[in-house]
Design a protein around this motif. Structure first.
Motif, PDB file in Angstrom:
ATOM      1  N   PRO A   3      22.629  13.025  -3.699  1.00 13.37           N
ATOM      2  CA  PRO A   3      21.232  13.056  -4.145  1.00 13.37           C
ATOM      3  C   PRO A   3      20.930  14.265  -5.015  1.00 13.37           C
ATOM      4  O   PRO A   3      21.591  15.302  -4.914  1.00 13.37           O
ATOM      5  CB  PRO A   3      20.453  13.124  -2.823  1.00 13.37           C
ATOM      6  N   ASN A   4      19.922  14.118  -5.872  1.00 13.12           N
ATOM      7  CA  ASN A   4      19.448  15.275  -6.657  1.00 13.12           C
ATOM      8  C   ASN A   4      17.941  15.273  -6.865  1.00 13.12           C
ATOM      9  O   ASN A   4      17.409  16.176  -7.500  1.00 13.12           O
ATOM     10  CB  ASN A   4      20.141  15.318  -8.027  1.00 13.12           C
ATOM     11  N   ARG A   5      17.239  14.256  -6.323  1.00 13.36           N
ATOM     12  CA  ARG A   5      15.785  14.200  -6.496  1.00 13.36           C
ATOM     13  C   ARG A   5      15.116  13.691  -5.222  1.00 13.36           C
ATOM     14  O   ARG A   5      15.746  13.019  -4.399  1.00 13.36           O
ATOM     15  CB  ARG A   5      15.430  13.276  -7.673  1.00 13.36           C
ATOM     16  N   ILE A   6      13.809  13.983  -5.119  1.00 17.53           N
ATOM     17  CA  ILE A   6      12.992  13.547  -3.991  1.00 17.53           C
ATOM     18  C   ILE A   6      11.994  12.518  -4.512  1.00 17.53           C
ATOM     19  O   ILE A   6      11.336  12.750  -5.529  1.00 17.53           O
ATOM     20  CB  ILE A   6      12.248  14.733  -3.359  1.00 17.53           C
ATOM     21  N   ARG A   7      11.871  11.395  -3.826  1.00 14.45           N
ATOM     22  CA  ARG A   7      10.970  10.330  -4.273  1.00 14.45           C
ATOM     23  C   ARG A   7      10.027   9.974  -3.126  1.00 14.45           C
ATOM     24  O   ARG A   7      10.420  10.025  -1.955  1.00 14.45           O
ATOM     25  CB  ARG A   7      11.781   9.105  -4.714  1.00 14.45           C
ATOM     26  N   TRP A   8       8.792   9.596  -3.457  1.00 18.14           N
ATOM     27  CA  TRP A   8       7.840   9.192  -2.432  1.00 18.14           C
ATOM     28  C   TRP A   8       6.929   8.102  -2.963  1.00 18.14           C
ATOM     29  O   TRP A   8       6.770   7.924  -4.179  1.00 18.14           O
ATOM     30  CB  TRP A   8       7.032  10.382  -1.919  1.00 18.14           C
ATOM     31  N   SER A   9       6.311   7.362  -2.029  1.00 19.28           N
ATOM     32  CA  SER A   9       5.448   6.238  -2.410  1.00 19.28           C
ATOM     33  C   SER A   9       4.606   5.820  -1.216  1.00 19.28           C
ATOM     34  O   SER A   9       5.024   5.989  -0.065  1.00 19.28           O
ATOM     35  CB  SER A   9       6.304   5.045  -2.857  1.00 19.28           C
ATOM     36  N   PRO A  10       3.408   5.247  -1.466  1.00 23.69           N
ATOM     37  CA  PRO A  10       2.715   4.570  -0.373  1.00 23.69           C
ATOM     38  C   PRO A  10       3.575   3.417   0.152  1.00 23.69           C
ATOM     39  O   PRO A  10       4.338   2.810  -0.607  1.00 23.69           O
ATOM     40  CB  PRO A  10       1.432   4.044  -1.035  1.00 23.69           C
ATOM     41  N   VAL A  11       3.478   3.133   1.425  1.00 26.11           N
ATOM     42  CA  VAL A  11       4.244   2.028   2.012  1.00 26.11           C
ATOM     43  C   VAL A  11       3.489   0.742   1.727  1.00 26.11           C
ATOM     44  O   VAL A  11       2.532   0.378   2.423  1.00 26.11           O
ATOM     45  CB  VAL A  11       4.439   2.232   3.526  1.00 26.11           C
ATOM     46  N   GLN A  12       3.900   0.058   0.664  1.00 22.07           N
ATOM     47  CA  GLN A  12       3.263  -1.174   0.229  1.00 22.07           C
ATOM     48  C   GLN A  12       4.272  -1.984  -0.565  1.00 22.07           C
ATOM     49  O   GLN A  12       5.254  -1.458  -1.078  1.00 22.07           O
ATOM     50  CB  GLN A  12       2.032  -0.867  -0.632  1.00 22.07           C
ATOM     51  N   SER A  13       4.026  -3.283  -0.660  1.00 25.67           N
ATOM     52  CA  SER A  13       5.005  -4.181  -1.281  1.00 25.67           C
ATOM     53  C   SER A  13       5.159  -3.953  -2.776  1.00 25.67           C
ATOM     54  O   SER A  13       6.169  -4.315  -3.362  1.00 25.67           O
ATOM     55  CB  SER A  13       4.614  -5.646  -1.019  1.00 25.67           C
ATOM     56  N   ASN A  14       4.139  -3.360  -3.415  1.00 25.63           N
ATOM     57  CA  ASN A  14       4.262  -2.952  -4.822  1.00 25.63           C
ATOM     58  C   ASN A  14       4.212  -1.431  -4.898  1.00 25.63           C
ATOM     59  O   ASN A  14       3.180  -0.843  -5.228  1.00 25.63           O
ATOM     60  CB  ASN A  14       3.148  -3.571  -5.672  1.00 25.63           C
ATOM     61  N   PRO A  15       5.305  -0.756  -4.551  1.00 22.18           N
ATOM     62  CA  PRO A  15       5.297   0.706  -4.433  1.00 22.18           C
ATOM     63  C   PRO A  15       4.964   1.395  -5.753  1.00 22.18           C
ATOM     64  O   PRO A  15       5.334   0.930  -6.828  1.00 22.18           O
ATOM     65  CB  PRO A  15       6.729   1.028  -3.985  1.00 22.18           C
TER      66      PRO A  15
END
Length: 791
Positions: free
Chosen positions: A697-709
């Protein structure tokens, strides 16, 4: 997918994945030596049925046992254990070692039908007392034998995997039929690999590059016909790739003497064969030489071995001696990937060796602080400069030197050291290898383990101080385990006001069951949820019952007014399981959540190395990673971050979708998972790789937990490689940065990273968020103590 990554091979797979998912792929200093993960396997391939019945060789009488082997069996039938023990008895009379040799052996379906067995050392070690060549890396059993002590007592010296689907002779008579394979012969062969008859090379089939990250004595004795050592060729390089697919010979004097004075020829077909090339004797040359054929890559049906053979034993003895030193060719090229990393009143300068590091025979690296003119030298990266001023910018230059001269200098981008967060000790007698938190009876509560004692504890805030209580652990009585608690922990709470019930899930080191403790504020009640079944509940079985699988890798729970749910990885089959106990019931109901089929939105990936679960008031959500493909080092090369959701405790089918999937710009995704409940719903975070760093890995990713992130991403260049453990409260993401602890503020338009602590822990630093008297703290282990941190 099921043909590429077989479920029941996962016990061996997860050990190989440590190099890419659980730990950084780099050497780590331990005491006065260095250790690197073992990721390359040696295979025995199923040969043809010759139609010729071999005469059973006479049993060789061994008068002296030179070493003691202990085998930890995983899913082995009794007849196979007897064959394994016979091979162990033979090697114990032929391999000298004062320290005991431990083998982790797994019986299951192989990733490739043609593979009979595979093996690798536990780890590789360099720079230990007794090493004949301090620049080379020695496999576990050989390193321990040379050192005269067990360098890492908690780790096995060898890992062996056997294909349960092969056409084995199960009768125990030592006389396989013309279409059967002899298991004892496979064990003799694979133990040879585990003891050191193995190159650590890898080959890129697409570009033709060869790589040897940690050259071993085996690699130093393997030579091209012109005398160049395999260990000295540039890595990675086309030159090394060509060598791996050209003629290679063994230059050890004892091996040559046992081969009639000629250099033994290694197996190097023009088309590289994973698990076979380089790490075997040439098939065509040695196929019909009796016991000296044992280390050819293929075992024919009906073929039998009952001793290692004089040639193999002579080559193994060569490995205990110092190979001739290579000759420095030219001056070093410039170092690669030079970076200065931010630390507290210090800087960590990291770099990769020059492309010609081995042919150049580099003697030292020198790093100069361009502001103070201070110079530090070492034979490896990283090099740390202390005594710097926080808030002041610094740059560094790096050169490599050998007996012929010095490379051009490479200058790092400037960095500005910054202070870490303030620390407060909660428990000075626990290192908090694993830690998590929740709110119980209206107050913050932390659960954590101590790796030395093997005890699981909780610390509860009473408004003035932390009250510590032992939950479970080594030597326990009255329902507690006598084994060490070694797993991650999950907590969940139900009830209301100050009459809540705390649910704690965890696993121990020996039986690897999923254990469960409840706490009402006064007493604990214990039981085993799963893992102690009479046999493995096969993933194809629609009737789900208590299983005999290893269920110790990961777990996550959800508690509601209706009952308790816990989700966990079946390590034996690579699937995601669940267990539910509704309110008022005394029994668990079991289910298979994912990893078993490619219908109904499900996946056949190897799932839930890491997972988290939450209840948003309406639905249960389980977020987990999935490995889809692996490379020849058994590192994850593609994957997904998945979500399974349903109405809590209902019997309705799960709904599935992906938060992230591998693609051309993101070869691998997952590595670890964290989720949190926010005012706007659930938020998840994970790690991803780029094409330049895959499979790491080299990056951090985040998103709301939803079917269309809606994904966001941040890099961590000035702080070092990001890694597990991840921990988010919905805004702040704690993660490991160059084996230290950092925090990313993901709520800002431009994310900001802060250094929390400077101590480097190779095994990773787990953490949790707590709010004490309206102040948010990050909780983690630091210098062997459970501590709280805040800016």
């Amino acid at each position: 997918m099921r043909g590429q990554l077989r479920k029941s091979s996962t016990f061996a797979l997860v050990l190989g994945l440590l190099a890419s998912i659980l730990l950084p792929t780099q050497s780590v200093a331990l005491s006065n030596f260095k250790v690197a993960p073992s990721t390359v396997w040696g295979y025995t391939y199923a040969g043809k049925a010759t139609g010729v019945a071999e005469t059973r060789p006479p049993k060789v009488a061994y008068l002296e046992q030179k070493s003691k082997f202990v085998v930890n069996y995983k899913n082995f039938p009794e007849w196979a254990k007897r064959d394994f023990q016979a091979a162990v008895d033979i090697w114990s009379a032929n391999f000298a070692s004062t320290p005991q040799i431990t083998i982790d052996a797994s019986w299951g379906r192989s990733a490739s039908y043609g593979v009979l067995g595979s093996a690798r050392p536990g780890n590789y070690y360099s720079g230990f007392d007794g090493a004949p060549d301090q620049s080379l890396w020695y496999p576990s059993a050989l390193a321990n034998a040379l050192a005269g002590k067990d360098l890492e007592p908690e780790n096995p010296e060898m890992v062996i995997q056997v294909n349960s689907l092969a056409q084995w002779n199960t009768r125990g008579d030592g006389s396989p039929k013309l279409n059967e394979y002899d298991l004892q012969s496979v064990f003799l062969h694979e133990m040879g690999h585990g003891l050191g008859f193995l190159s650590t090379d890898s080959y890129d089939q697409f570009f033709g590059y060869g790589t040897i990250e940690q050259p071993t004595p085996y690699d130093a004795y393997a030579q091209l016909p012109d005398g160049r050592r395999l260990s000295d060729l540039p890595s990675p390089s086309i030159e090394l790739g060509k060598a791996l697919t050209s003629t290679l010979v063994w230059a050890g004097p004892l091996g040559m003497a046992a081969n009639g004075g000629a250099k033994p020829i290694l197996y190097t077909p023009a088309r590289y064969e994973e698990g076979s090339s380089v790490s075997h004797l040439d098939e065509a040359t040695y196929a019909n030489l009796g016991a000296n054929s044992i280390m050819t890559p293929n075992l024919d049906a009906g073929e039998i071995f009952r001793e290692p053979g004089t040639l193999l034993l002579a080559m193994m003895e060569d490995l205990r001696r110092k190979p001739p030193v290579g000759v420095a060719v030219g001056i070093p090229q410039t170092v690669r990937n030079a970076t200065a990393l931010i630390a507290d009143s210090s800087a960590i300068v990291t770099f990769d060796p020059p492309a010609n590091a081995r042919t150049a025979q580099i003697t030292s690296y020198s790093v100069r602080n361009l502001k103070t003119d201070q110079v530090k030298s070492s034979t490896e990266s990283p090099i740390t400069f202390t005594g710097l001023k926080n808030g002041t910018s610094y740059s560094f230059s790096i050169v490599a030197s050998n007996t012929n001269g010095t490379s051009d200098a490479v200058i790092t981008a400037p960095i500005t050291p910054q202070a870490g967060w303030k620390r407060f000790v909660i428990d000075d007698k626990a290192d908090a290898r694993h830690v998590t938190s929740t709110t119980f009876n209206g107050k913050p509560l932390i659960a954590y383990t101590d790796s030395k004692s093997g005890i699981l504890k909780i610390a509860a805030w009473d408004g003035k101080s932390w009250k510590r209580t032992t939950v479970d652990g080594a030597g326990g009585t009255s329902g507690k385990t006598k084994s060490k608690i070694t797993s991650t922990i999950s907590l969940c709470v139900n009830g209301s006001g100050t009459k809540q019930l705390l649910h704690i899930f965890y696993s121990e080191s020996d039986d690897r069951d999923l254990r469960y403790a409840t706490y009402d504020g006064k007493k604990f009640v214990y039981e085993i949820v799963d893992g102690n079944g009479v046999q493995v509940n096969d993933y194809k079985d629609p009737v789900r019952v208590r299983t005999g699988s290893d269920v110790s890798v990961s777990n996550a729970c959800v508690a509601t007014a209706g009952g308790i749910q816990v989700f966990y990885r079946d390590e034996s089959q690579g699937i995601l399981l669940g267990a539910t106990k509704v309110k008022g019931s005394t029994k668990w109901s079991y289910e298979l959540v994912d990893g078993d089929r490619k219908t109904d939105g499900r996946s056949t990936g190897d799932v839930a190395f890491h997972l988290k679960a939450l209840f948003d008031g309406k639905k249960t959500y389980v977020v987990y990673d999935s490995v889809l493909t692996i490379n020849q080092k058994k590192q994850a090369t593609s994957g997904e971050v998945r979500v399974a959701s349903r109405n809590t405790l209902s019997a309705e089918a799960w709904s599935y979708y992906n938060l992230d999937s591998s693609g051309s710009a993101t070869p691998m995704t997952g590595f670890d998972i964290s989720i949190a409940k926010t005012l706007n719903g659930l938020q998840a975070t994970w790690l991803i790789s780029s094409p330049a760093t895959a499979p790491n890995p080299n990056r951090i990713r985040w998103s709301p937990v939803q079917s269309n992130p809606t994904q966001s991403v941040a890099t961590s260049e000035n702080y070092g490689v990001p890694g597990k453990y991840l921990n988010t409260d919905g805004a702040f993401i704690a993660y490991n940065c160059q084996q230290r602890l950092c925090v990313l503020d993901s709520a800002r338009a431009v994310p900001v990273i802060k250094l929390v602590s400077s101590e480097q822990r190779p095994e990773g630093i787990d953490s949790a968020w707590v709010v004490v008297d309206r102040v948010r703290y990050l909780v983690a282990g630091y210098k062997g103590q459970l501590s709280m941190f805040r800016p």
